[in-house]
Design an enzyme around this catalytic site. Sequence first.
Site, PDB file in Angstrom:
ATOM      1  N   GLU A   1       5.335  21.900 -25.023  1.00  0.00           N
ATOM      2  CA  GLU A   1       5.014  21.759 -23.587  1.00  0.00           C
ATOM      3  C   GLU A   1       6.002  22.560 -22.734  1.00  0.00           C
ATOM      4  O   GLU A   1       5.609  23.238 -21.774  1.00  0.00           O
ATOM      5  CB  GLU A   1       5.083  20.281 -23.194  1.00  0.00           C
ATOM      6  CG  GLU A   1       4.833  20.061 -21.718  1.00  0.00           C
ATOM      7  CD  GLU A   1       5.291  18.700 -21.224  1.00  0.00           C
ATOM      8  OE1 GLU A   1       5.077  17.690 -21.912  1.00  0.00           O
ATOM      9  OE2 GLU A   1       5.864  18.662 -20.117  1.00  0.00           O
TER      10      GLU A   1
ATOM     11  N   ASN B   1       5.882  10.542 -31.174  1.00  0.00           N
ATOM     12  CA  ASN B   1       5.924   9.382 -30.265  1.00  0.00           C
ATOM     13  C   ASN B   1       5.672   8.077 -31.018  1.00  0.00           C
ATOM     14  O   ASN B   1       6.203   7.034 -30.654  1.00  0.00           O
ATOM     15  CB  ASN B   1       4.994   9.595 -29.067  1.00  0.00           C
ATOM     16  CG  ASN B   1       3.544   9.439 -29.407  1.00  0.00           C
ATOM     17  OD1 ASN B   1       3.040   8.335 -29.448  1.00  0.00           O
ATOM     18  ND2 ASN B   1       2.864  10.545 -29.690  1.00  0.00           N
TER      19      ASN B   1
ATOM     20  N   HIS C   1      -0.816  19.961 -24.644  1.00  0.00           N
ATOM     21  CA  HIS C   1       0.551  20.401 -24.316  1.00  0.00           C
ATOM     22  C   HIS C   1       0.594  21.755 -23.642  1.00  0.00           C
ATOM     23  O   HIS C   1       1.641  22.181 -23.161  1.00  0.00           O
ATOM     24  CB  HIS C   1       1.380  20.532 -25.610  1.00  0.00           C
ATOM     25  CG  HIS C   1       1.890  19.231 -26.095  1.00  0.00           C
ATOM     26  ND1 HIS C   1       2.142  18.979 -27.423  1.00  0.00           N
ATOM     27  CD2 HIS C   1       2.205  18.110 -25.440  1.00  0.00           C
ATOM     28  CE1 HIS C   1       2.591  17.746 -27.549  1.00  0.00           C
ATOM     29  NE2 HIS C   1       2.632  17.205 -26.365  1.00  0.00           N
TER      30      HIS C   1
END
Length: 290
Positions: free
Chosen positions: A126, A226, A74
Amino acid sequence: MLLADSYGFCYGVKRVVDKLNELLDQHGNVYTYGQLIHNNQFTERMTQRGMKLINELSEIETLPKDAVVLTRAHGVLKDEMDSLQKSGRVIVDGTCPFVKAVHIKASVLENEGYTVLLIGDRNHPEVRSALSYMNDPIIVESPEDLNRPEIRDRLSQVKRLGVVMQTTQSADNVSQILKHLLDMSIDEIKLFNTRCNATEERQTAAQRLAHKVDVMLVIGGKHSANTRRLYQLCSAITRSYHIETKDDIHKEWFYREDGSPVERVGITAGASTPDWVIRDVVDYLNALQL
Ligand code: SF4
Protein backbone atom coordinates in the site's frame (compact mmCIF):
# COMPACT_ATOMS: atom_id res chain seq x y z
CA MET A 1 -19.90 -19.44 21.61
CA LEU A 2 -19.39 -15.70 21.18
CA LEU A 3 -18.40 -13.74 18.08
CA ALA A 4 -16.26 -10.60 18.28
CA ASP A 5 -18.16 -7.34 17.63
CA SER A 6 -16.05 -6.75 14.55
CA TYR A 7 -14.40 -9.48 12.45
CA GLY A 8 -13.83 -10.68 8.89
CA PHE A 9 -13.79 -8.74 5.62
CA CYS A 10 -13.14 -5.02 5.94
CA TYR A 11 -14.91 -2.59 3.61
CA GLY A 12 -12.09 -2.49 1.04
CA VAL A 13 -11.70 -6.28 0.84
CA LYS A 14 -15.46 -6.84 0.62
CA ARG A 15 -15.66 -4.25 -2.14
CA VAL A 16 -12.96 -5.87 -4.28
CA VAL A 17 -14.34 -9.40 -3.68
CA ASP A 18 -17.87 -8.23 -4.64
CA LYS A 19 -16.36 -6.69 -7.75
CA LEU A 20 -14.61 -9.98 -8.58
CA ASN A 21 -17.86 -11.94 -8.20
CA GLU A 22 -19.69 -9.45 -10.39
CA LEU A 23 -16.99 -9.65 -13.09
CA LEU A 24 -16.93 -13.47 -12.95
CA ASP A 25 -20.72 -13.51 -13.44
CA GLN A 26 -20.37 -11.21 -16.46
CA HIS A 27 -17.22 -12.55 -18.12
CA GLY A 28 -16.54 -16.08 -16.84
CA ASN A 29 -12.78 -15.49 -16.63
CA VAL A 30 -11.13 -12.68 -14.68
CA TYR A 31 -7.40 -12.07 -14.16
CA THR A 32 -6.20 -10.53 -10.93
CA TYR A 33 -2.95 -8.58 -10.92
CA GLY A 34 -1.40 -9.99 -7.72
CA GLN A 35 -3.26 -12.04 -5.11
CA LEU A 36 -6.47 -10.26 -4.08
CA ILE A 37 -6.38 -11.66 -0.55
CA HIS A 38 -4.17 -14.05 1.41
CA ASN A 39 -6.65 -16.85 1.91
CA ASN A 40 -6.20 -20.27 0.33
CA GLN A 41 -9.88 -21.27 0.60
CA PHE A 42 -10.93 -18.09 -1.20
CA THR A 43 -8.27 -18.60 -3.90
CA GLU A 44 -9.35 -22.23 -4.46
CA ARG A 45 -13.03 -21.38 -4.70
CA MET A 46 -12.53 -18.39 -6.99
CA THR A 47 -10.05 -20.25 -9.21
CA GLN A 48 -12.76 -22.85 -9.79
CA ARG A 49 -15.10 -20.04 -10.81
CA GLY A 50 -12.62 -18.63 -13.37
CA MET A 51 -10.24 -16.35 -11.45
CA LYS A 52 -6.68 -16.47 -12.80
CA LEU A 53 -3.64 -14.88 -11.22
CA ILE A 54 -0.97 -12.86 -12.99
CA ASN A 55 2.05 -11.77 -11.00
CA GLU A 56 4.21 -10.09 -13.62
CA LEU A 57 3.40 -7.12 -15.80
CA SER A 58 5.00 -8.91 -18.76
CA GLU A 59 2.23 -11.55 -18.58
CA ILE A 60 -0.37 -8.98 -19.64
CA GLU A 61 0.71 -9.20 -23.30
CA THR A 62 0.03 -12.94 -23.29
CA LEU A 63 -3.62 -12.43 -22.25
CA PRO A 64 -6.51 -12.37 -24.75
CA LYS A 65 -7.19 -8.86 -26.11
CA ASP A 66 -10.55 -8.67 -24.32
CA ALA A 67 -9.21 -9.99 -20.97
CA VAL A 68 -10.56 -8.36 -17.79
CA VAL A 69 -7.89 -7.58 -15.16
CA LEU A 70 -8.78 -6.61 -11.57
CA THR A 71 -6.21 -4.93 -9.31
CA ARG A 72 -5.88 -5.36 -5.54
CA ALA A 73 -7.37 -3.28 -2.71
CA HIS A 74 -3.85 -2.19 -1.63
CA GLY A 75 -3.30 -0.45 -4.95
CA VAL A 76 -0.52 -0.90 -7.52
CA LEU A 77 2.44 1.26 -8.53
CA LYS A 78 1.61 4.20 -10.80
CA ASP A 79 3.91 2.85 -13.56
CA GLU A 80 2.20 -0.51 -13.35
CA MET A 81 -1.27 1.05 -13.58
CA ASP A 82 -0.14 3.13 -16.58
CA SER A 83 1.20 0.00 -18.33
CA LEU A 84 -1.93 -2.00 -17.50
CA GLN A 85 -4.12 0.74 -18.92
CA LYS A 86 -1.98 1.08 -22.06
CA SER A 87 -2.20 -2.68 -22.68
CA GLY A 88 -5.68 -2.35 -24.19
CA ARG A 89 -7.15 -4.96 -21.80
CA VAL A 90 -10.14 -4.07 -19.59
CA ILE A 91 -8.59 -2.86 -16.33
CA VAL A 92 -10.78 -2.65 -13.24
CA ASP A 93 -9.18 -0.71 -10.39
CA GLY A 94 -9.89 -2.54 -7.10
CA THR A 95 -7.99 -0.04 -4.94
CA CYS A 96 -9.83 0.59 -1.66
CA PRO A 97 -11.19 4.17 -1.52
CA PHE A 98 -9.42 4.70 1.83
CA VAL A 99 -6.09 3.78 0.18
CA LYS A 100 -6.94 6.03 -2.76
CA ALA A 101 -7.61 8.85 -0.30
CA VAL A 102 -3.93 8.75 0.75
CA HIS A 103 -2.89 9.35 -2.90
CA ILE A 104 -5.48 12.13 -3.33
CA LYS A 105 -4.65 13.98 -0.10
CA ALA A 106 -0.91 13.78 -0.82
CA SER A 107 -1.49 15.26 -4.25
CA VAL A 108 -3.62 18.07 -2.74
CA LEU A 109 -0.75 18.85 -0.37
CA GLU A 110 1.84 18.82 -3.15
CA ASN A 111 -0.32 21.14 -5.26
CA GLU A 112 -0.57 23.54 -2.33
CA GLY A 113 3.24 23.60 -2.07
CA TYR A 114 3.76 21.35 0.95
CA THR A 115 6.57 18.80 1.17
CA VAL A 116 4.76 15.53 1.89
CA LEU A 117 5.78 13.25 4.74
CA LEU A 118 4.18 9.81 4.70
CA ILE A 119 4.08 7.79 7.93
CA GLY A 120 4.13 4.07 7.13
CA ASP A 121 6.00 0.86 6.43
CA ARG A 122 8.04 1.61 3.30
CA ASN A 123 7.99 -2.03 2.14
CA HIS A 124 4.24 -2.51 2.42
CA PRO A 125 2.49 -2.72 -1.00
CA GLU A 126 0.00 0.00 0.00
CA VAL A 127 2.82 2.41 0.88
CA ARG A 128 4.85 1.52 -2.21
CA SER A 129 1.80 2.30 -4.31
CA ALA A 130 1.12 5.60 -2.49
CA LEU A 131 4.79 6.69 -2.81
CA SER A 132 4.74 6.04 -6.55
CA TYR A 133 2.04 8.72 -6.95
CA MET A 134 4.05 11.38 -5.04
CA ASN A 135 6.92 13.72 -5.91
CA ASP A 136 9.92 13.12 -3.67
CA PRO A 137 8.08 12.46 -0.37
CA ILE A 138 9.74 11.88 3.00
CA ILE A 139 8.91 8.45 4.40
CA VAL A 140 9.01 7.81 8.14
CA GLU A 141 8.15 4.53 9.86
CA SER A 142 8.84 5.36 13.49
CA PRO A 143 9.92 8.29 15.71
CA GLU A 144 13.51 6.91 15.57
CA ASP A 145 13.57 7.52 11.80
CA LEU A 146 13.47 11.26 12.49
CA ASN A 147 17.02 10.97 13.85
CA ARG A 148 18.39 9.55 10.62
CA PRO A 149 20.75 12.19 9.13
CA GLU A 150 19.15 12.21 5.65
CA ILE A 151 15.66 12.73 7.13
CA ARG A 152 16.85 15.35 9.65
CA ASP A 153 18.62 17.26 6.86
CA ARG A 154 15.54 17.27 4.65
CA LEU A 155 13.26 18.33 7.46
CA SER A 156 15.64 21.11 8.54
CA GLN A 157 15.00 22.79 5.16
CA VAL A 158 11.23 22.32 5.10
CA LYS A 159 9.00 25.26 6.03
CA ARG A 160 5.63 23.77 5.07
CA LEU A 161 5.10 20.10 5.78
CA GLY A 162 2.06 18.03 4.76
CA VAL A 163 1.51 14.75 6.60
CA VAL A 164 -0.46 11.69 5.48
CA MET A 165 -0.26 8.12 6.77
CA GLN A 166 -0.66 4.49 5.78
CA THR A 167 -4.26 3.46 6.44
CA THR A 168 -3.32 0.82 9.02
CA GLN A 169 -1.02 3.02 11.14
CA SER A 170 -1.66 2.97 14.88
CA ALA A 171 -2.76 6.26 16.45
CA ASP A 172 0.08 5.83 18.92
CA ASN A 173 2.86 5.73 16.29
CA VAL A 174 1.37 8.70 14.43
CA SER A 175 1.07 10.83 17.54
CA GLN A 176 4.60 10.04 18.68
CA ILE A 177 5.99 11.08 15.29
CA LEU A 178 3.89 14.26 15.30
CA LYS A 179 5.18 15.12 18.78
CA HIS A 180 8.76 14.98 17.46
CA LEU A 181 7.87 17.00 14.35
CA LEU A 182 6.42 19.73 16.58
CA ASP A 183 9.81 20.04 18.27
CA MET A 184 11.48 20.86 14.95
CA SER A 185 11.58 24.32 13.44
CA ILE A 186 8.91 23.75 10.82
CA ASP A 187 6.69 26.84 10.27
CA GLU A 188 3.58 25.01 9.21
CA ILE A 189 2.40 21.41 9.49
CA LYS A 190 -0.81 20.33 7.77
CA LEU A 191 -2.12 16.87 8.60
CA PHE A 192 -4.65 14.68 6.85
CA ASN A 193 -5.81 11.79 9.00
CA THR A 194 -5.83 9.00 6.41
CA ARG A 195 -6.07 6.13 8.90
CA CYS A 196 -8.75 3.51 8.40
CA ASN A 197 -10.26 2.10 11.59
CA ALA A 198 -10.97 -1.42 10.30
CA THR A 199 -7.78 -3.04 11.61
CA GLU A 200 -7.90 -1.35 15.00
CA GLU A 201 -11.62 -2.12 15.40
CA ARG A 202 -11.01 -5.83 14.77
CA GLN A 203 -8.05 -5.89 17.15
CA THR A 204 -9.88 -4.09 19.96
CA ALA A 205 -12.97 -6.29 19.54
CA ALA A 206 -10.84 -9.47 19.57
CA GLN A 207 -9.01 -8.40 22.73
CA ARG A 208 -12.29 -7.47 24.45
CA LEU A 209 -13.74 -10.88 23.63
CA ALA A 210 -10.58 -12.76 24.59
CA HIS A 211 -10.96 -11.39 28.13
CA LYS A 212 -14.42 -13.01 28.39
CA VAL A 213 -13.75 -16.52 27.05
CA ASP A 214 -11.75 -19.66 27.92
CA VAL A 215 -10.67 -20.38 24.35
CA MET A 216 -10.37 -18.10 21.30
CA LEU A 217 -10.44 -19.33 17.71
CA VAL A 218 -8.83 -16.92 15.26
CA ILE A 219 -9.85 -17.80 11.70
CA GLY A 220 -7.80 -16.80 8.67
CA GLY A 221 -4.99 -17.64 6.27
CA LYS A 222 -1.68 -18.70 7.84
CA HIS A 223 -0.01 -16.09 5.59
CA SER A 224 -2.45 -13.32 6.46
CA ALA A 225 -0.50 -10.72 8.46
CA ASN A 226 -3.60 -9.19 10.06
CA THR A 227 -4.92 -12.63 11.14
CA ARG A 228 -1.55 -13.50 12.66
CA ARG A 229 -1.61 -10.20 14.57
CA LEU A 230 -5.11 -10.98 15.91
CA TYR A 231 -3.86 -14.38 17.04
CA GLN A 232 -0.85 -12.79 18.79
CA LEU A 233 -3.06 -10.30 20.64
CA CYS A 234 -5.57 -12.97 21.72
CA SER A 235 -2.83 -15.41 22.78
CA ALA A 236 -1.51 -12.82 25.20
CA ILE A 237 -4.91 -12.87 26.95
CA THR A 238 -6.33 -16.40 26.74
CA ARG A 239 -5.72 -19.84 25.20
CA SER A 240 -5.99 -19.19 21.45
CA TYR A 241 -5.75 -21.16 18.22
CA HIS A 242 -5.13 -19.86 14.70
CA ILE A 243 -7.16 -21.97 12.27
CA GLU A 244 -7.74 -21.71 8.54
CA THR A 245 -10.92 -23.79 8.44
CA LYS A 246 -13.11 -25.93 10.72
CA ASP A 247 -10.98 -28.94 9.70
CA ASP A 248 -8.10 -27.55 11.79
CA ILE A 249 -10.16 -27.71 14.99
CA HIS A 250 -9.34 -30.37 17.63
CA LYS A 251 -12.28 -31.17 19.92
CA GLU A 252 -9.98 -31.60 22.93
CA TRP A 253 -9.32 -27.82 22.85
CA PHE A 254 -12.74 -27.38 24.41
CA TYR A 255 -12.15 -29.60 27.43
CA ARG A 256 -10.23 -28.89 30.60
CA GLU A 257 -7.66 -31.25 32.09
CA ASP A 258 -10.32 -32.72 34.41
CA GLY A 259 -12.50 -33.55 31.37
CA SER A 260 -15.12 -30.85 32.00
CA PRO A 261 -16.08 -28.71 29.01
CA VAL A 262 -14.94 -25.08 28.85
CA GLU A 263 -17.68 -22.51 29.36
CA ARG A 264 -17.08 -20.02 26.60
CA VAL A 265 -15.44 -20.12 23.19
CA GLY A 266 -14.80 -16.88 21.29
CA ILE A 267 -14.41 -16.41 17.55
CA THR A 268 -12.74 -13.73 15.51
CA ALA A 269 -11.43 -13.64 11.94
CA GLY A 270 -8.94 -11.63 9.91
CA ALA A 271 -9.92 -8.98 7.35
CA SER A 272 -9.28 -11.45 4.51
CA THR A 273 -11.36 -14.36 5.87
CA PRO A 274 -14.48 -15.08 3.78
CA ASP A 275 -17.86 -15.26 5.54
CA TRP A 276 -18.51 -18.85 4.47
CA VAL A 277 -15.28 -20.06 6.13
CA ILE A 278 -16.39 -18.35 9.36
CA ARG A 279 -19.93 -19.76 9.04
CA ASP A 280 -18.55 -23.31 8.71
CA VAL A 281 -16.69 -22.88 12.03
CA VAL A 282 -19.78 -21.42 13.73
CA ASP A 283 -21.93 -24.33 12.48
CA TYR A 284 -19.32 -26.82 13.67
CA LEU A 285 -19.24 -25.30 17.17
CA ASN A 286 -23.04 -25.11 17.28
CA ALA A 287 -23.15 -28.82 16.46
CA LEU A 288 -20.84 -29.43 19.43
CA GLN A 289 -23.24 -27.28 21.50
CA LEU A 290 -20.51 -24.84 22.45
FE1 SF4 B 1 -9.45 -0.40 2.93
FE2 SF4 B 1 -9.13 -0.21 5.55
FE3 SF4 B 1 -9.60 -2.58 4.44
FE4 SF4 B 1 -7.24 -1.40 4.05
S1 SF4 B 1 -8.06 -2.15 6.01
S2 SF4 B 1 -8.50 -2.38 2.51
S3 SF4 B 1 -7.86 0.75 3.98
S4 SF4 B 1 -10.99 -0.81 4.50
